[in-house]
Design an enzyme around this catalytic site. Sequence first.
Site, PDB file in Angstrom:
ATOM      1  N   SER A 124      40.870  41.560  39.033  1.00 24.09           N
ATOM      2  CA  SER A 124      40.537  40.204  38.603  1.00 24.09           C
ATOM      3  C   SER A 124      41.599  39.680  37.652  1.00 24.09           C
ATOM      4  O   SER A 124      42.240  40.456  36.920  1.00 24.09           O
ATOM      5  CB  SER A 124      39.191  40.264  37.879  1.00 24.09           C
ATOM      6  OG  SER A 124      38.982  39.093  37.140  1.00 24.09           O
ATOM      7  N   TYR A 148      33.223  44.156  31.242  1.00 24.22           N
ATOM      8  CA  TYR A 148      33.503  43.953  32.671  1.00 24.22           C
ATOM      9  C   TYR A 148      35.013  44.017  32.921  1.00 24.22           C
ATOM     10  O   TYR A 148      35.498  44.746  33.798  1.00 24.22           O
ATOM     11  CB  TYR A 148      32.942  42.598  33.135  1.00 24.22           C
ATOM     12  CG  TYR A 148      33.512  42.163  34.473  1.00 24.22           C
ATOM     13  CD1 TYR A 148      33.142  42.827  35.649  1.00 24.22           C
ATOM     14  CD2 TYR A 148      34.446  41.130  34.561  1.00 24.22           C
ATOM     15  CE1 TYR A 148      33.693  42.442  36.876  1.00 24.22           C
ATOM     16  CE2 TYR A 148      34.995  40.757  35.777  1.00 24.22           C
ATOM     17  CZ  TYR A 148      34.616  41.412  36.927  1.00 24.22           C
ATOM     18  OH  TYR A 148      35.170  41.053  38.135  1.00 24.22           O
ATOM     19  N   LYS A 152      37.702  46.781  35.026  1.00 22.32           N
ATOM     20  CA  LYS A 152      38.760  46.453  36.000  1.00 22.32           C
ATOM     21  C   LYS A 152      40.101  47.045  35.554  1.00 22.32           C
ATOM     22  O   LYS A 152      40.829  47.621  36.359  1.00 22.32           O
ATOM     23  CB  LYS A 152      38.896  44.936  36.155  1.00 22.32           C
ATOM     24  CG  LYS A 152      37.695  44.267  36.806  1.00 22.32           C
ATOM     25  CD  LYS A 152      37.512  44.727  38.238  1.00 22.32           C
ATOM     26  CE  LYS A 152      36.289  44.142  38.897  1.00 22.32           C
ATOM     27  NZ  LYS A 152      35.891  44.831  40.128  1.00 22.32           N
TER      28      LYS A 152
HETATM   29  N1  LIG Z   1      33.373  36.477  42.297  1.00 19.30           N
HETATM   30  C1  LIG Z   1      34.364  36.439  41.409  1.00 19.30           C
HETATM   31  O1  LIG Z   1      34.566  35.431  40.737  1.00 19.30           O
HETATM   32  C2  LIG Z   1      35.286  37.638  41.232  1.00 19.30           C
HETATM   33  C3  LIG Z   1      36.510  37.458  40.562  1.00 19.30           C
HETATM   34  C4  LIG Z   1      37.342  38.558  40.387  1.00 19.30           C
HETATM   35  C5  LIG Z   1      36.956  39.818  40.854  1.00 19.30           C
HETATM   36  N2  LIG Z   1      35.743  39.961  41.486  1.00 19.30           N
HETATM   37  C6  LIG Z   1      35.346  41.307  41.957  1.00 19.30           C
HETATM   38  O2  LIG Z   1      35.220  41.270  43.370  1.00 19.30           O
HETATM   39  C7  LIG Z   1      34.195  42.172  43.791  1.00 19.30           C
HETATM   40  C8  LIG Z   1      33.217  41.407  44.662  1.00 19.30           C
HETATM   41  O3  LIG Z   1      32.700  40.306  43.933  1.00 19.30           O
HETATM   42  P1  LIG Z   1      31.561  39.354  44.522  1.00 19.30           P
HETATM   43  O4  LIG Z   1      31.701  38.045  43.857  1.00 19.30           O
HETATM   44  O5  LIG Z   1      31.542  39.438  45.994  1.00 19.30           O
HETATM   45  O6  LIG Z   1      30.286  40.096  43.914  1.00 19.30           O
HETATM   46  P2  LIG Z   1      28.852  40.358  44.566  1.00 19.30           P
HETATM   47  O7  LIG Z   1      27.937  40.783  43.479  1.00 19.30           O
HETATM   48  O8  LIG Z   1      28.441  39.202  45.415  1.00 19.30           O
HETATM   49  O9  LIG Z   1      29.174  41.597  45.539  1.00 19.30           O
HETATM   50  C9  LIG Z   1      29.222  42.931  45.077  1.00 19.30           C
HETATM   51  C10 LIG Z   1      28.372  43.760  46.002  1.00 19.30           C
HETATM   52  O10 LIG Z   1      28.407  45.132  45.552  1.00 19.30           O
HETATM   53  C11 LIG Z   1      27.103  45.667  45.647  1.00 19.30           C
HETATM   54  N3  LIG Z   1      27.024  46.773  44.682  1.00 19.30           N
HETATM   55  C12 LIG Z   1      27.055  46.697  43.324  1.00 19.30           C
HETATM   56  N4  LIG Z   1      26.940  47.931  42.794  1.00 19.30           N
HETATM   57  C13 LIG Z   1      26.839  48.803  43.841  1.00 19.30           C
HETATM   58  C14 LIG Z   1      26.677  50.211  43.943  1.00 19.30           C
HETATM   59  N5  LIG Z   1      26.560  50.981  42.851  1.00 19.30           N
HETATM   60  N6  LIG Z   1      26.624  50.777  45.167  1.00 19.30           N
HETATM   61  C15 LIG Z   1      26.715  50.008  46.294  1.00 19.30           C
HETATM   62  N7  LIG Z   1      26.838  48.674  46.261  1.00 19.30           N
HETATM   63  C16 LIG Z   1      26.902  48.079  45.043  1.00 19.30           C
HETATM   64  C17 LIG Z   1      26.160  44.516  45.365  1.00 19.30           C
HETATM   65  O11 LIG Z   1      24.871  44.699  45.927  1.00 19.30           O
HETATM   66  C18 LIG Z   1      26.898  43.337  46.023  1.00 19.30           C
HETATM   67  O12 LIG Z   1      26.499  43.141  47.364  1.00 19.30           O
HETATM   68  C19 LIG Z   1      33.573  42.734  42.519  1.00 19.30           C
HETATM   69  O13 LIG Z   1      34.161  43.985  42.273  1.00 19.30           O
HETATM   70  C20 LIG Z   1      33.974  41.723  41.453  1.00 19.30           C
HETATM   71  O14 LIG Z   1      34.052  42.304  40.190  1.00 19.30           O
HETATM   72  C21 LIG Z   1      34.915  38.890  41.695  1.00 19.30           C
END
Ligand SMILES: NC(=O)c1ccc[n+]([C@@H]2O[C@H](COP(=O)([O-])OP(=O)(O)OC[C@H]3O[C@@H](n4cnc5c(N)ncnc54)[C@H](O)[C@@H]3O)[C@@H](O)[C@H]2O)c1
Length: 333
Positions: A124, A148, A152
């Site tokens: 991120s 958080y 990362k």
């Molecule tokens: N959305 C954003 O703005 C953003 C920005 C930068 C980085 N990210 C990173 O990208 C990734 C995806 O983000 P997103 O927005 O799709 O989030 P999201 O919460 O929609 O998707 C994450 C998924 O991981 C699953 N999950 C969480 N813990 C788990 C575990 N222990 N075992 C199995 N599954 C598990 C959740 O059920 C969910 O479906 C994350 O790692 C997040 O930190 C997101």
Amino acid sequence: MKILVTGGLGFIGSHTVVELIRAGHEPVIFDNLYNSKIETLDKIKKITGSDVKFYKADLLDPDSMETVFKENKFDAVIHFAGLKAVGESVQLPLRYYENNISGTINLCKLMEKYGCKNIIFSSSATVYGAPKSVPIREDFPLSTTNPYGTTKLFLERILTDLTVPDKDLKVILLRYFNPIGADESGLIGEEPNGIPNNLMPYIMQVARGILPELGVFGNDYDTPDGTGVRDYIHVTDLALGHVAALKRVNTGGGVDIYNLGTGTGYSVLDIVKAFEKANGVKVPYAIKPRRAGDIAMCYADPTKAKEELGWEAKKDLETMCKDSWRYAQSLTK
Ligand SMILES: NC(=O)c1ccc[n+]([C@@H]2O[C@H](COP(=O)([O-])OP(=O)(O)OC[C@H]3O[C@@H](n4cnc5c(N)ncnc54)[C@H](O)[C@@H]3O)[C@@H](O)[C@H]2O)c1
């Protein structure tokens, strides 16, 4: 390629699974459904016209994950699974460190055991902390301001360390900026629980009448209109960045790092106005005090991804606003 997509039913994961299928890959999803719904699987099948293998498994339950590795031979893992709410991470740091860091270590142990040599990791822009200037390049100094972000940053370091003894391991760190929008089918998108942290989900809840007004946190930043500036990227463009990153798989071990952003910054008020214009819906807002930890400006220099992956974001702000709203209108209050 056969690809394990952890967290593949979440917001970014589900869009990436769709684009992987469209590009001719074979994704296999695992997710514990903590922040996603099983109905998303059927929606992915509907959008792509393809069947997708799904396992309900948990990063913190290695036995459930091992079944996935026993039954499939993966060329690469795209690792989305994790907890992502900044504010919650401040209140529940142990939960974040355990789920994100211990969970990823469990995943890496299984990759090692089953000989999988490629991982694409969801990092991120938060790892840049408060950047000294914009646009942000991959070689800028790294720091974090909340647990958080620390997960990362630590995971970037842990994954990098793994490439020292294992010369065949390829680690691709993708630093996302601010994904918004939804698949143009309107079937999948972002559906946060509770009061959203992020701007677009917040705007959606105001536009849908769930929240009375948008809180704009600070209008005295050193930006053109005083409100915070971010690099909003359409989630489908972001998903395509993962497909492009697969080009780096099996190119020899080591670490590759890419910013995935558009390179353009928009302020909070730019987004409000663009949303109102694109969709003909009013978004009342009120200026509130600054939020601790927020920075004035954050946007990417995405040149490296363009040069090395041949990838660049294509969808404009109007499309992002229209696609976000199409999906939000399909949700029940
Ligand atoms: N959305 C954003 O703005 C953003 C920005 C930068 C980085 N990210 C990173 O990208 C990734 C995806 O983000 P997103 O927005 O799709 O989030 P999201 O919460 O929609 O998707 C994450 C998924 O991981 C699953 N999950 C969480 N813990 C788990 C575990 N222990 N075992 C199995 N599954 C598990 C959740 O059920 C969910 O479906 C994350 O790692 C997040 O930190 C997101």
